[in-house]
Motif scaffolding. Structure first.
Motif, PDB file in Angstrom:
ATOM      1  N   GLU A  20       0.632  -0.886   0.471  1.00  0.00           N
ATOM      2  CA  GLU A  20      -0.231  -0.388  -0.185  1.00  0.00           C
ATOM      3  C   GLU A  20       0.689   1.200  -0.001  1.00  0.00           C
ATOM      4  N   GLU A  21       2.132   1.469   0.849  1.00  0.00           N
ATOM      5  CA  GLU A  21       2.526   2.644   0.887  1.00  0.00           C
ATOM      6  C   GLU A  21       3.509   2.273  -0.164  1.00  0.00           C
ATOM      7  N   PHE A  22       4.698   1.590  -0.707  1.00  0.00           N
ATOM      8  CA  PHE A  22       4.517   1.088  -2.283  1.00  0.00           C
ATOM      9  C   PHE A  22       3.990   1.647  -3.431  1.00  0.00           C
ATOM     10  N   PHE A  23       2.117   1.546  -3.452  1.00  0.00           N
ATOM     11  CA  PHE A  23       2.137   2.018  -4.966  1.00  0.00           C
ATOM     12  C   PHE A  23       1.307   3.039  -4.331  1.00  0.00           C
ATOM     13  N   GLY A  32       1.642   2.585 -14.765  1.00  0.00           N
ATOM     14  CA  GLY A  32       1.791   1.596 -14.914  1.00  0.00           C
ATOM     15  C   GLY A  32       2.661   0.738 -13.562  1.00  0.00           C
ATOM     16  N   TRP A  33       1.455  -0.396 -13.548  1.00  0.00           N
ATOM     17  CA  TRP A  33       2.073  -0.948 -12.071  1.00  0.00           C
ATOM     18  C   TRP A  33       1.760  -2.819 -12.214  1.00  0.00           C
ATOM     19  N   GLY A  34       2.336  -3.141 -11.565  1.00  0.00           N
ATOM     20  CA  GLY A  34       3.102  -4.641 -11.399  1.00  0.00           C
ATOM     21  C   GLY A  34       3.268  -5.227 -10.633  1.00  0.00           C
ATOM     22  N   LEU A  35       2.470  -6.408  -9.686  1.00  0.00           N
ATOM     23  CA  LEU A  35       2.611  -7.296  -9.002  1.00  0.00           C
ATOM     24  C   LEU A  35       2.966  -8.867  -8.992  1.00  0.00           C
ATOM     25  N   ILE A  45       1.588 -13.190 -12.002  1.00  0.00           N
ATOM     26  CA  ILE A  45       1.236 -11.900 -12.384  1.00  0.00           C
ATOM     27  C   ILE A  45       0.021 -10.761 -12.736  1.00  0.00           C
ATOM     28  N   GLU A  46      -0.194  -9.558 -11.951  1.00  0.00           N
ATOM     29  CA  GLU A  46      -1.229  -9.394 -12.346  1.00  0.00           C
ATOM     30  C   GLU A  46      -0.448  -8.148 -12.411  1.00  0.00           C
ATOM     31  N   LYS A  47      -0.946  -7.105 -13.406  1.00  0.00           N
ATOM     32  CA  LYS A  47      -0.490  -5.889 -14.344  1.00  0.00           C
ATOM     33  C   LYS A  47      -1.006  -5.382 -14.971  1.00  0.00           C
ATOM     34  N   GLU A  48      -1.346  -3.747 -15.035  1.00  0.00           N
ATOM     35  CA  GLU A  48      -2.401  -2.789 -15.655  1.00  0.00           C
ATOM     36  C   GLU A  48      -1.047  -1.633 -16.097  1.00  0.00           C
ATOM     37  N   PRO A  49      -0.902  -1.126 -17.410  1.00  0.00           N
ATOM     38  CA  PRO A  49      -0.711  -0.046 -17.587  1.00  0.00           C
ATOM     39  C   PRO A  49      -1.791   1.200 -17.828  1.00  0.00           C
ATOM     40  N   LEU A  50      -2.179   1.467 -16.347  1.00  0.00           N
ATOM     41  CA  LEU A  50      -2.425   2.468 -15.048  1.00  0.00           C
ATOM     42  C   LEU A  50      -1.488   2.837 -14.054  1.00  0.00           C
ATOM     43  N   GLN A  51      -1.718   4.914 -13.858  1.00  0.00           N
ATOM     44  CA  GLN A  51      -1.537   4.446 -11.866  1.00  0.00           C
ATOM     45  C   GLN A  51      -2.126   3.847 -11.127  1.00  0.00           C
ATOM     46  N   ALA A  52      -1.124   2.801 -10.191  1.00  0.00           N
ATOM     47  CA  ALA A  52      -1.795   2.199  -9.598  1.00  0.00           C
ATOM     48  C   ALA A  52      -2.696   3.030  -8.539  1.00  0.00           C
ATOM     49  N   GLU A  53      -2.710   4.466  -7.870  1.00  0.00           N
ATOM     50  CA  GLU A  53      -3.621   4.800  -7.048  1.00  0.00           C
ATOM     51  C   GLU A  53      -5.545   4.719  -7.839  1.00  0.00           C
TER      52      GLU A  53
END
Length: 257
Positions: A20-23, A32-35, A45-53
């Motif tokens: 939560e702090e990282f994102f 983008g974000w990824g996990l 793997i989960e990810k999106e080309p979108l701002q995490a927040e």
């Protein structure tokens, strides 16, 4: 630049607070974000080309416990490659023995000719994906030469030689997991920190709380297993320093995204 997070643990460990702090840093890394959640040779793997927040999916994902032994997280500030799913980290692929290799990268490869041949075959456009393609090909070639899978020390030695060569003149902060070893490297000062606990070690581009985060050992490949360091590589001294030429190069690429 992008930001990285990783954990290597001997036992299952809940990481929601750290994630939560990282994102929450994603306003400065909006592309983008990824996990990646990793258990031996299994990778999710989960990810999106979108701002995490701004991701409703990620918000829902973090509303339930995320309990892992090994994980990567990434928030992207695009330099090379458009803002698309295929350019989001983490990346994963199998070698010829079926071993999964998973990578997150913060940095830029300005000049490393062996990566050029992957431009026409990679799925996306990033130099980070090309790094993984190259590493896996080098592993495949070495295993073909010795006609057997490489052991842990042999894999580390091969990765060490690759990193020593690739880090010269390039910004190479990365984390890599091969199902057994958790590799870490930084050659950009004050851009990767570690938090060591009894059975875990965590990594982040910036400290995520007021616990005892310390800078990661600089300009040397490290490998961890079950939360403990097991290998230290060559102290190569290839520190990356920002230069006017490199900054102009990055600006010219980013202006075209």
């Amino acid at each position: 630049m992008c930001e990285l997070f990783g954990i290597n643990s001997k036992e299952d460990y809940q990481i929601n607070g750290y994630l939560e702090e990282f994102f929450s840093h994603s306003s400065a890394h909006p592309h983008g974000w990824g996990l990646a959640l990793m258990e031996e040779n299994e990778v999710q793997i989960e990810k999106e080309p979108l701002q995490a927040e701004k991701s409703s999916y990620l918000k829902e994902r973090l509303s339930v416990p995320v309990v892992v032994k090994n994980a990567f997280a990434h928030i992207r500030y695009a330099t090379i490659g458009n803002v698309e799913y295929k350019n989001c980290h983490p990346y994963t692929m199998k070698d010829q023995t079926g071993r999964h290799w998973t990578l997150v990268h913060n940095g830029t490869i300005f000049n490393y000719q062996p990566l050029d041949r992957y431009v026409s075959i990679q799925n996306g456009e990033t130099d980070s994906e090309r790094i993984l393609l190259y590493i896996v090909e080098m592993v495949n070639q070495q295993e073909s030469r010795v006609r057997r899978p490489l052991g842990e020390e042999e894999r580390f030695s091969l990765l060490d030689s690759i990193i020593v060569e690739m880090s010269a003149g390039n910004k190479l902060n990365l984390m890599l997991y091969d199902g057994e070893l958790f590799y870490v490297h930084t050659n950009y000062k004050d851009s990767l920190y570690e938090l060591s606990k009894e059975n875990q070690i965590l990594f982040s581009t910036a400290p995520l709380d007021k616990e005892g985060w310390n800078p990661v050992i600089f300009t040397a490949l490290l490998a961890y297993k079950h939360g403990q360091k097991v290998f230290s590589g060559t102290k190569h001294g290839n520190e990356y320093l920002d230069s006017e030429e490199n900054m102009k190069y990055l600006y010219s690429i980013f202006s075209d995204l």
